[in-house]
Design an enzyme around this catalytic site. Sequence first.
Site, mmCIF file in Angstrom:
data_model
loop_
_atom_site.group_PDB
_atom_site.id
_atom_site.type_symbol
_atom_site.label_atom_id
_atom_site.label_comp_id
_atom_site.label_asym_id
_atom_site.label_seq_id
_atom_site.Cartn_x
_atom_site.Cartn_y
_atom_site.Cartn_z
ATOM 1 N N LYS A 96 0.429 22.705 10.716
ATOM 2 C CA LYS A 96 -0.763 22.308 11.467
ATOM 3 C C LYS A 96 -1.615 21.435 10.555
ATOM 4 C CE LYS A 96 -4.287 24.222 14.511
ATOM 5 N NZ LYS A 96 -5.405 23.439 14.010
ATOM 6 N N ASP A 126 7.817 -3.605 -4.604
ATOM 7 C CA ASP A 126 6.529 -4.000 -4.033
ATOM 8 C C ASP A 126 6.346 -5.516 -4.115
ATOM 9 O OD1 ASP A 126 6.173 -1.372 -3.652
ATOM 10 O OD2 ASP A 126 4.463 -1.136 -5.031
ATOM 11 N N TYR A 158 3.331 14.388 16.575
ATOM 12 C CA TYR A 158 3.853 15.723 16.880
ATOM 13 C C TYR A 158 4.025 16.010 18.372
ATOM 14 C CZ TYR A 158 -1.205 16.618 16.973
ATOM 15 O OH TYR A 158 -2.540 16.556 17.211
ATOM 16 N N GLU A 189 -1.642 13.476 14.477
ATOM 17 C CA GLU A 189 -2.823 13.743 13.677
ATOM 18 C C GLU A 189 -3.038 12.630 12.656
ATOM 19 O OE1 GLU A 189 -4.069 16.539 14.805
ATOM 20 O OE2 GLU A 189 -5.462 17.329 13.301
ATOM 21 N N CYS A 227 -44.889 18.514 -5.557
ATOM 22 C CA CYS A 227 -43.839 18.881 -6.509
ATOM 23 C C CYS A 227 -42.825 17.739 -6.647
ATOM 24 C CB CYS A 227 -43.133 20.143 -6.000
ATOM 25 S SG CYS A 227 -41.626 20.533 -6.874
ATOM 26 N N CYS A 253 -42.017 27.817 -9.168
ATOM 27 C CA CYS A 253 -41.067 26.746 -8.851
ATOM 28 C C CYS A 253 -40.382 26.305 -10.147
ATOM 29 C CB CYS A 253 -41.807 25.567 -8.226
ATOM 30 S SG CYS A 253 -40.787 24.092 -8.089
ATOM 31 N N TYR A 298 8.292 -7.250 -1.467
ATOM 32 C CA TYR A 298 7.613 -7.040 -0.188
ATOM 33 C C TYR A 298 6.418 -7.997 -0.079
ATOM 34 C CZ TYR A 298 5.046 -4.673 3.550
ATOM 35 O OH TYR A 298 4.378 -4.388 4.713
ATOM 36 N N ASP A 338 -4.449 19.214 9.109
ATOM 37 C CA ASP A 338 -5.897 19.315 9.271
ATOM 38 C C ASP A 338 -6.538 17.931 9.248
ATOM 39 O OD1 ASP A 338 -8.295 20.513 9.607
ATOM 40 O OD2 ASP A 338 -8.493 21.230 7.547
ATOM 41 N N CYS A 386 -41.745 26.408 -2.726
ATOM 42 C CA CYS A 386 -42.727 25.967 -3.705
ATOM 43 C C CYS A 386 -43.991 25.616 -2.927
ATOM 44 C CB CYS A 386 -42.184 24.740 -4.442
ATOM 45 S SG CYS A 386 -43.435 23.864 -5.381
ATOM 46 N N CYS A 398 -41.835 22.474 -10.879
ATOM 47 C CA CYS A 398 -43.205 22.110 -11.252
ATOM 48 C C CYS A 398 -43.990 23.308 -11.762
ATOM 49 C CB CYS A 398 -43.918 21.472 -10.066
ATOM 50 S SG CYS A 398 -44.200 22.608 -8.712
ATOM 51 N N GLU A 453 5.955 24.012 13.192
ATOM 52 C CA GLU A 453 5.454 22.816 12.496
ATOM 53 C C GLU A 453 4.233 23.160 11.660
ATOM 54 O OE1 GLU A 453 4.489 19.991 15.559
ATOM 55 O OE2 GLU A 453 6.481 20.144 16.445
ATOM 56 N N LYS A 466 -3.176 30.605 12.232
ATOM 57 C CA LYS A 466 -4.149 30.105 11.268
ATOM 58 C C LYS A 466 -4.011 30.873 9.965
ATOM 59 C CE LYS A 466 -7.257 27.402 13.443
ATOM 60 N NZ LYS A 466 -8.505 26.992 13.000
HETATM 61 S S1 IVH Z 1 0.495 20.118 19.162
HETATM 62 C C1 IVH Z 1 -1.489 21.447 23.270
HETATM 63 N N1 IVH Z 1 1.181 20.054 16.668
HETATM 64 O O1 IVH Z 1 -4.354 21.108 16.093
HETATM 65 C C2 IVH Z 1 -1.784 21.066 21.890
HETATM 66 N N2 IVH Z 1 -1.134 19.988 17.177
HETATM 67 O O2 IVH Z 1 -6.058 23.222 17.087
HETATM 68 C C3 IVH Z 1 -0.775 20.096 21.377
HETATM 69 N N3 IVH Z 1 -2.593 19.777 15.206
HETATM 70 O O3 IVH Z 1 -5.828 19.297 18.701
HETATM 71 C C4 IVH Z 1 -0.994 19.833 19.981
HETATM 72 N N4 IVH Z 1 -0.966 19.717 13.720
HETATM 73 O O4 IVH Z 1 -5.229 18.047 16.547
HETATM 74 C C5 IVH Z 1 0.144 20.057 17.527
HETATM 75 N N5 IVH Z 1 1.954 19.931 14.507
HETATM 76 C C6 IVH Z 1 0.936 19.942 15.356
HETATM 77 C C7 IVH Z 1 -0.399 19.850 14.932
HETATM 78 C C8 IVH Z 1 -1.416 19.890 15.871
HETATM 79 C C9 IVH Z 1 -2.281 19.661 13.899
HETATM 80 C C10 IVH Z 1 -3.965 19.810 15.717
HETATM 81 C C11 IVH Z 1 -4.234 18.966 16.929
HETATM 82 C C12 IVH Z 1 -4.805 19.893 17.956
HETATM 83 C C13 IVH Z 1 -5.320 21.001 17.107
HETATM 84 C C14 IVH Z 1 -5.451 22.275 17.872
#
Ligand code: IVH
Length: 667
Positions: free
Chosen positions: A115, A33, A226, A174, A431, A408, A36, A117, A426, A411, A113, A314
Amino acid sequence: MAKDAKKRIEQLRCEIRRHDRLYYVASQPEISDQEYDRLFAELGSLEKANPQLVTPDSPTQRVSGQPLEGFATSRHAVPMLSMDNTYNPDELRAFDERVRKQLAGDNYGYVVELKIDGLAISLRYEDGALVTAATRGDGEVGDDVTSNVRTIKVIPLAILDGPKVPRILEVRGEVYMPTSAFTELNKLREEAGEPIFANPRNAAAGSLKLLDARITAERNLAFFAYATGELSEPLANNHYESLERLKKFGLPVNPHITRAQDIEMVIDICLKWSEKRPDLDYHIDGMVVKIDRLDQREMLGATGRAPRWCISYKFPAERAETLVESIDVQIGKSGILTPVANLTPVQLSGTTVKRASLHNFEEIDRLDVREGDTVLIEKAGEIIPQVVEVKAHARPARNVPFEIPTKCPNCGSDVAKDPDGVYIRCTNPDCLGRLVERIKYFAGRDQMDIEHLGSALIEQLVETGLVKSFADIYRLEKSQVAELQRMAEKSADNVIQAIQMSKTRSLWRLIAALGIRHIGGQSAQILAEHFGSLDAIKKATHEALEAVDQIGPTMAASVYEYFQNPKNLAVIDELVEAGVKPEMPKKVRRSGKLAGKTIVVTGTLENFSRQQVQQAIRDAGGKPSSSVSKRTDFVLAGNEPGSKIDKARKLGVDVISEEQFLQMLKG
Ligand code: IVH
């Protein structure tokens, strides 16, 4: 000398970009570090001595200096679609059946892949330089969040592999906040008396939507690519290799991406990650399953808003078992009593849960939750954990049903049931518990936004009688605040300063802060814009309120009633007397020289910075946008304009010079 400097600057930039990539993308740093930092400092001082050599893609230029007034919009060259969901293996098999039928005997494979969040963004690189970053928005048009995205260190400002990079490269992915960064951020916010974020996704979204990129820069956001959007030439003929190419360009791609030959293998991978997800330093809410070959994707096409070639799986909401140590009854700002379960702390979806809302007393009855019970809690994607099940068979005999309070807890006054029978309130308008909540709301981030005036301090101020009303906040003196427990001189100073600063918040914030029933930030903004002053709202008739666009009858009645009550009018008079002077909304220019015009700016201008020109457009009633479409009225081109000009010409959109633009403003 300048020539030497130029060479060294370029060398250093290359070096730093290479190390960024090794560190952020490959996780294989080659230097310490300190080393860098030394390179970075050398570049910084050379650029300082040679300001003419500073370019926007220099690693030193991530954070811009000035907050924005608002976000311009950006139209996506290729729409950002959403995805259909499945919730169990059978639904995945049904998806596979549909694919098989449509591909009529062709062999196909999947890519699986995580997903992530967070929130989706689109990065647009032109000739290897990051030019625009936009949120998904409605899929067609998003917010231009370029200055914030530039602060995300894992996102390259410039792509290295020069000639092989397509001239136009849109990368989708994302933005997320690692769980560790989220925990740290909330800790700091809690200490500072600021409201905490409910989950990493909200924290990421909130951080990306800040108008001041300097704050975004401190938020430790990260990114995984992605997918791609517009490309001037394809990267590969399948998805897996496209991602490999993106990785080579220095873009972060998630390491847990697998090819799967058939749906059973896909299911195995999904189930495996459902178990393993707590090991990651980021939230995932499922898996994404995609057809690998791009020609097959084309054949499958899309239905409405989602492609037929991908599906999400999901995860079931995570649950955890814990003990209800006690049940508290809390009072809200409108006097409603809410039962809250205090739990033995337990890990759930990456955060420690200590409390769970029980919503109302009917819910307690329905679940039959008792103090001392073992319960299952769940975070259903969203925010506050819920008690979903009581392990009644394991209940010790001493656990007695929870008694609905008749007084309450704060009070001691009588409580009353709402006509609909769900809420208990209440009955004492004075209060103190309720006052604390009203003050907290008043000072909150989405209302008067008084920094440093946190919950603990508000409780003390109310308990000691220093604050009995909103106006009392503005009458506080430093010495009074400093005398309170645990208040250092400096902190007292900060609080008083923050209170002073809030005196001139926008009118809508004051309206929202009053806590009028049914009136939140959005409706407060509509009212402020429509009426223009507090006086005008006060005097508005019921009919005038009902006539406001987007203000429904319930809201109109509530506002009218509020301002009919002399007590409320006194509250406002007192605030004004104490020096609160809300900033009046700027008139939205429906006239202006550029009224109703959408204008895209490209290149550098002589007389304006990017922010200044956007403001000038807005001030003249126009709308700045960052991408050219048929709806663009004209493109304002400065020096070294980008490809936006070509696009404008293709679409037949007028291109004007800075000179012409200045003429228009004078017009
Ligand atoms: S592909 C046609 N790949 O999930 C959709 N989306 O619920 C192309 N997301 O709006 C998206 N990980 O924000 C894709 N590996 C992944 C993802 C991903 C998270 C999110 C993305 C999308 C939402 C849909």
